[in-house]
Enzyme design. Structure first.
Site, PDB file in Angstrom:
ATOM      1  N   GLU A   1      10.574  -7.666   9.048  1.00  0.00           N
ATOM      2  CA  GLU A   1       9.147  -7.361   8.966  1.00  0.00           C
ATOM      3  C   GLU A   1       8.902  -5.855   9.049  1.00  0.00           C
ATOM      4  O   GLU A   1       8.048  -5.311   8.343  1.00  0.00           O
ATOM      5  CB  GLU A   1       8.372  -8.072  10.082  1.00  0.00           C
ATOM      6  CG  GLU A   1       8.443  -9.594  10.043  1.00  0.00           C
ATOM      7  CD  GLU A   1       7.708 -10.207   8.859  1.00  0.00           C
ATOM      8  OE1 GLU A   1       7.098  -9.471   8.068  1.00  0.00           O
ATOM      9  OE2 GLU A   1       7.766 -11.456   8.722  1.00  0.00           O
TER      10      GLU A   1
ATOM     11  N   ARG B   1       7.353  -3.873   5.813  1.00  0.00           N
ATOM     12  CA  ARG B   1       5.988  -3.369   6.003  1.00  0.00           C
ATOM     13  C   ARG B   1       5.969  -1.884   6.345  1.00  0.00           C
ATOM     14  O   ARG B   1       5.199  -1.111   5.770  1.00  0.00           O
ATOM     15  CB  ARG B   1       5.287  -4.160   7.118  1.00  0.00           C
ATOM     16  CG  ARG B   1       5.196  -5.652   6.806  1.00  0.00           C
ATOM     17  CD  ARG B   1       4.391  -6.391   7.845  1.00  0.00           C
ATOM     18  NE  ARG B   1       4.692  -7.823   7.803  1.00  0.00           N
ATOM     19  CZ  ARG B   1       3.838  -8.792   8.098  1.00  0.00           C
ATOM     20  NH1 ARG B   1       2.618  -8.500   8.468  1.00  0.00           N
ATOM     21  NH2 ARG B   1       4.204 -10.058   8.039  1.00  0.00           N
TER      22      ARG B   1
ATOM     23  N   ASP C   1      12.764 -17.609   0.346  1.00  0.00           N
ATOM     24  CA  ASP C   1      11.989 -17.108  -0.796  1.00  0.00           C
ATOM     25  C   ASP C   1      12.422 -15.748  -1.355  1.00  0.00           C
ATOM     26  O   ASP C   1      12.837 -15.626  -2.502  1.00  0.00           O
ATOM     27  CB  ASP C   1      10.486 -17.092  -0.463  1.00  0.00           C
ATOM     28  CG  ASP C   1      10.153 -16.431   0.889  1.00  0.00           C
ATOM     29  OD1 ASP C   1      11.086 -15.992   1.588  1.00  0.00           O
ATOM     30  OD2 ASP C   1       8.959 -16.353   1.232  1.00  0.00           O
TER      31      ASP C   1
ATOM     32  N   GLU D   1       0.691 -14.391  -2.359  1.00  0.00           N
ATOM     33  CA  GLU D   1       1.642 -14.739  -3.427  1.00  0.00           C
ATOM     34  C   GLU D   1       0.981 -15.128  -4.752  1.00  0.00           C
ATOM     35  O   GLU D   1       1.456 -14.747  -5.822  1.00  0.00           O
ATOM     36  CB  GLU D   1       2.591 -15.849  -2.962  1.00  0.00           C
ATOM     37  CG  GLU D   1       3.608 -15.413  -1.914  1.00  0.00           C
ATOM     38  CD  GLU D   1       3.017 -15.249  -0.517  1.00  0.00           C
ATOM     39  OE1 GLU D   1       1.908 -15.768  -0.273  1.00  0.00           O
ATOM     40  OE2 GLU D   1       3.647 -14.582   0.326  1.00  0.00           O
TER      41      GLU D   1
HETATM   42  C1  DMJ Z   1       4.665 -10.987   3.456  1.00  0.00           C
HETATM   43  O1  DMJ Z   1       5.010 -10.391   4.654  1.00  0.00           O
HETATM   44  C2  DMJ Z   1       5.756 -10.861   2.444  1.00  0.00           C
HETATM   45  O2  DMJ Z   1       5.252 -11.060   1.186  1.00  0.00           O
HETATM   46  C3  DMJ Z   1       6.897 -11.803   2.690  1.00  0.00           C
HETATM   47  O3  DMJ Z   1       7.862 -11.739   1.701  1.00  0.00           O
HETATM   48  C4  DMJ Z   1       6.386 -13.202   2.779  1.00  0.00           C
HETATM   49  N1  DMJ Z   1       5.326 -13.334   3.706  1.00  0.00           N
HETATM   50  C5  DMJ Z   1       4.251 -12.380   3.718  1.00  0.00           C
HETATM   51  C6  DMJ Z   1       3.067 -12.738   2.874  1.00  0.00           C
HETATM   52  O4  DMJ Z   1       2.775 -14.031   2.749  1.00  0.00           O
END
Ligand code: DMJ
Length: 640
Positions: free
Chosen positions: A271, A275, A404, A539
Site C-alpha cells: 500500500e 500510494r 488481481d 476499477e
Molecule cells: C487500490 O489501492 C489499487 O487500485 C489496488 O490495486 C486495488 N485496490 C485499490 C482500489 O480499489
C-alpha cells in the site's frame, strides 16, 4: 411523553393564531388591490396585462437555465456552472439497449478541451454559450432535463434536498425503466464536474483530516492508517492533472514542511509503495520538482528492509522508523498481488537514482514467481510464504482480491521496459489464456460475460468489483500489439462491469456480485447481504478510461458520467467529502460507512477526468504507464 412535546404544542398554537391574522390582512389587501385596478383606464389595464404576458413568456423561455442555476445553489457550492451542462442520462440495463449511432468525432472536440493547468474559469463563458446550444438541441430531440441531486440522500445529510427532486411515485432508478440516451457530443462541463467533485472531497479532507491518512466525512474526523498523510500524497498528481493549482500548492507546502518518514510506524509494503512511492514519483515526473523525488527516495529506502527474508519474498509490513520488517501476526505468508505489484515503482526508483538495489529486489520476486509450481494455466494462487517462497493455501484462483494486480503488472512491466522482457509477456499471455479457459463464463438470462473464480476445482460465479480492472488492462495490451480478441473480451467485460452498477438500485456497484448461470434465472446478478458495500473504488471507471481512449466510443464516457452522478447522489456529504456506503441496494438508506478512501482522490476522480477528456496527450498511454494506484510513470525511453 417526549420532552419536546410541550414546546411543540405552544409553537403550534402560536402559528395558528398568526395564520388567522395573516388571512385577514390578505383579504384586506386583495380588496384594496381590486379597487385600485378598477380605477385604472382601459389603456392602462391593457398595457399592464400585455407586460405581464410578455414577462410570463420570457420566464418560460429561460426556465431551464434558471432552474439549473437554482439546483446548483442548493448544493451550497460557489460555482454553479457544473450543473448547467448536465446532459440527460437514463442508464440502460439488459436486454441490449437501443443504441443511437454516435456521429464520428464531432467538430465540438476542440470546444471540449479544458486548458490544462490553467484557470478553468477562463472557459466558463464559452462553455455557457455552447451549453445553451446543446440544451436547445436536446429539447428538440425530446430529452427531458435531468433530475440531478447533489446531496446525500436517505441518510443523515441533506435528506430534504434529495427527496424534493424526485417526483412523487417515481422510482427514479427502477431498472425496468432504464434505457440509454447516448450523447451526441463531448461535454467540457463534465471535466468541470470532476473538478468540482475533487474540490468537494478536498474541502472535507482539508477541514477535518488535513495531514492525516483518511477523511471520515460523517463524523468530521479522520482515520490514521500509517500516519503519513496518505490521501494528500495519493491526490497530488490528480490535482496536477485536473489543473487545481491552488490545492496542489497547499499540498506541496505540506509535503515540503510537514511530511516526515522518520516515524516509528508499521506500514504495509504494497500500500505504501503504490500510494506513497508511486504518488511521489509520478508527481516528480509531472512537475519536475525534485522535492518529490527526494521524498520518494526517502520512503523507498525505508521500505527496503521488507525484502530481508529467507526467500526474498518480502514481508507485508515494515517499520519505516526502526528499519524492521515482519509478516502479519497470524501468518508468515504475503499475498501474491502485493509482492508482485510493487515492481513498476521500485524499478523506476532505480532508474532515477541509478541505484540498482531497488530494481534487483523486485525483479527477483518476478523471476521466482515465474518458476514456481502451483499455477493453473498461468493463474496464480493468492498467498506465498516468505520463508520457503512457495505458494500456500492453494486451490483458489481469482482475478479479484489478492491476485488481481499480479496480472496487471505483468503487462505493465513489459510496457514500462519498452516491451522487451519476453518472460513477462509470456506469463501475461498464458494467464489470459488461463482466464479464458477456467474463469470465463456467461450469465443467464442475458449472457453477460464474467470472470468467476476457481475454488478447489469447482467454478464459482463470484466476481469482485476489483476484477473490473481487467477490461482496461486487456485493452491496453491490445493497444500494444497483443491479440485483437483481447479487445473483444475487454468490451464484453466492460459491459458486465457497467451492468454491475446500473442494475443496482443506487446505480453503484457492490463490492462483490454473483452471476446466475442456471437456465430460467430471472436476473443475471445477485448480491449477498455482506457484499453490498461500495468503497468508492476506481476499477470500472479506470477501464472505461482505457476503453474510451482506444475506441473513442462515447458510450463509455456516458457510462462514466452516470457513475459520477451516482457518486454525487449517494455518497457526497454536504459538509465536505464523499463516503463509502454499506448498501448499494437501498437508495433510501445507503448507510454511510464514514470513510473516504485515499484512492477516491488518487484514482477514481483522476480516471473520470481522463475519461471525459478528449485530449490523447493528457497522460499519453504511449508515454506513460499507470501504476495500480493510477499514478502515471514514464515508459522508459528505448535507449535506457
Ligand atoms: C487500490 O489501492 C489499487 O487500485 C489496488 O490495486 C486495488 N485496490 C485499490 C482500489 O480499489
Amino acid at each position: 411523553m417526549h420532552p419536546g412535546s410541550r414546546q411543540g404544542y405552544v409553537s403550534i398554537s402560536f402559528v395558528g393564531q398568526g395564520s388567522g391574522n395573516y388571512n385577514n390582512s390578505k383579504q384586506w389587501r386583495r380588496q384594496s388591490c381590486w379597487r385600485k385596478w378598477k380605477q385604472l383606464s382601459r389603456l392602462q389595464r391593457s398595457l399592464i396585462l400585455f407586460t405581464l404576458v410578455l414577462l410570463f413568456i420570457c420566464g418560460i423561455a429561460s426556465y431551464p437555465t434558471v432552474t439549473e442555476q437554482f439546483r446548483g445553489l442548493t448544493d451550497g457550492e460557489q460555482d454553479t456552472d457544473t450543473n448547467s451542462v448536465l446532459r440527460p442520462i437514463t442508464p440502460h440495463v439488459l436486454p441490449e439497449p437501443v443504441k443511437q449511432g454516435h456521429p464520428s468525432l464531432p467538430e465540438q472536440l476542440s470546444q471540449n478541451r479544458l486548458q490544462r493547468n490553467g484557470n478553468t474559469s477562463d472557459t466558463a463563458v464559452e462553455d455557457k454559450a455552447a451549453d445553451n446550444k446543446k440544451k436547445k438541441n436536446r429539447e428538440e430531440e425530446g430529452f427531458v432535463s435531468p433530475l440531478v441531486i447533489f446531496s446525500w440522500r436517505g441518510a443523515v445529510i441533506d435528506t430534504d434536498k434529495a427527496t424534493e427532486s424526485i417526483k412523487d411515485g417515481e422510482k427514479e432508478d427502477s431498472p425496468a425503466k432504464q434505457e440509454v440516451k447516448l450523447s451526441k457530443e463531448p461535454e467540457a462541463g463534465w471535466l468541470k464536474a470532476v473538478q468540482e467533485a475533487f474540490r468537494h472531497a478536498w474541502k472535507g479532507y482539508k477541514d477535518f483530516a488535513w495531514g492525516h491518512d483518511e477523511l471520515r466525512p460523517i463524523s468530521k474526523s479522520y482515520n490514521e492508517w500509517f500516519g503519513l498523510g496518505l490521501t494528500l500524497i495519493d491526490a497530488l498528481d490528480t490535482m496536477w492533472i485536473l489543473g487545481l493549482k491552488e490545492e496542489f500548492e497547499e499540498a506541496k507546502a505540506w509535503v515540503a514542511t510537514e511530511l516526515t518518514f522518520n516515524k516509528n510506524v508499521d506500514v504495509n509494503l504494497f500500500e505504501s509503495t503504490i500510494r506513497i512511492l508511486g504518488g511521489l514519483l509520478s508527481t516528480y515526473h509531472l512537475t519536475g520538482d525534485t522535492l518529490f523525488l527526494d521524498r520518494a527516495k526517502d520512503i523507498g529506502s525505508r521500505l527496503m528492509p521488507a525484502f530481508n527474508t529467507p526467500s526474498r519474498i518480502p514481508y507485508s509490513d515494515v517499520n519505516i522508523g526502526k528499519g524492521t520488517a515482519h509478516p502479519p501476526r497470524w501468518t508468515s505468508d504475503s499475498t501474491v498481488a502485493e509482492v508482485t505489484s510493487i515492481q513498476l515503482e521500485f524499478k523506476e526508483l532505480s532508474r532515477l537514482t541509478q541505484e540498482p538495489q531497488y530494481e534487483a529486489a523486485v525483479a527477483e520476486i518476478m523471476n521466482h514467481v515465474h518458476k514456481l509450481d502451483g499455477k493453473v494455466d498461468g493463474l496464480v494462487p493468492m498467498f506465498i510464504n516468505t520463508n520457503n517462497g512457495q505458494f500456500t493455501h492453494q486451490g483458489i484462483y481469482t482475478l479479484g482480491a489478492r491476485a488481481d494486480s499480479y496480472y496487471e503488472y505483468l503487462l505493465k512491466q513489459w510496457i514500462q521496459g519498452g516491451k522487451k522482457d519476453n518472460q513477462l509477456l509470456e506469463d501475461y499471455l498464458q494467464a489470459i489464456e488461463g482466464v479464458k479457459k477456467n474463469l470465463l463464463q456467461k450469465s443467464s438470462p442475458n449472457g453477460l460475460t464474467f470472470v468467476g473464480e476457481l475454488s478447489h476445482g469447482q467454478f464459482s460465479p463470484k466476481m469482485d468489483h476489483l476484477v473490473c480492472f481487467l477490461p482496461g488492462t486487456l485493452a491496453l495490451g491490445a493497444h500494444n500489439g497483443l491479440p485483437a480478441d483481447h479487445m473483444d473480451l475487454a468490451k464484453q467485460l466492460m459491459e458486465t462491469c457497467y451492468q454491475m452498477y446500473v442494475q443496482m438500485e443506487t446505480g453503484l456497484s457492490p463490492e462483490i456480485v454473483h452471476f446466475n448461470m442456471h437456465q430460467g434465472s430471472t436476473r443475471d446478478i445477485d448480491v449477498k447481504l455482506a457484499d453490498r458495500h461500495n468503497l468508492l473504488r476506481p476499477e470500472t471507471v479506470e477501464s472505461l478510461f482505457y476503453l474510451y481512449r482506444f475506441t473513442k466510443d462515447r458510450k463509455y464516457q456516458d457510462w462514466g458520467w452516470e457513475i459520477l452522478q451516482k457518486f454525487n447522489k449517494y455518497t457526497k456529504v454536504s459538509s465536505g467529502g464523499y463516503t463509502s456506503i454499506n448498501n448499494v441496494r437501498d437508495p433510501d438508506y445507503p448507510s454511510p460507512r464514514d470513510k473516504m478512501e485515499s484512492f477516491f482522490l488518487g484514482e477514481t476522480l483522476k480516471y473520470l477526468y481522463l475519461l471525459f477528456s478528449d485530449d490523447p496527450n493528457l497522460i499519453s498511454l504511449d508515454q506513460y504507464v499507470f501504476n495500480t494506484e493510477a499514478h502515471p510513470l514514464p515508459i522508459w525511453p528505448s535507449a535506457a
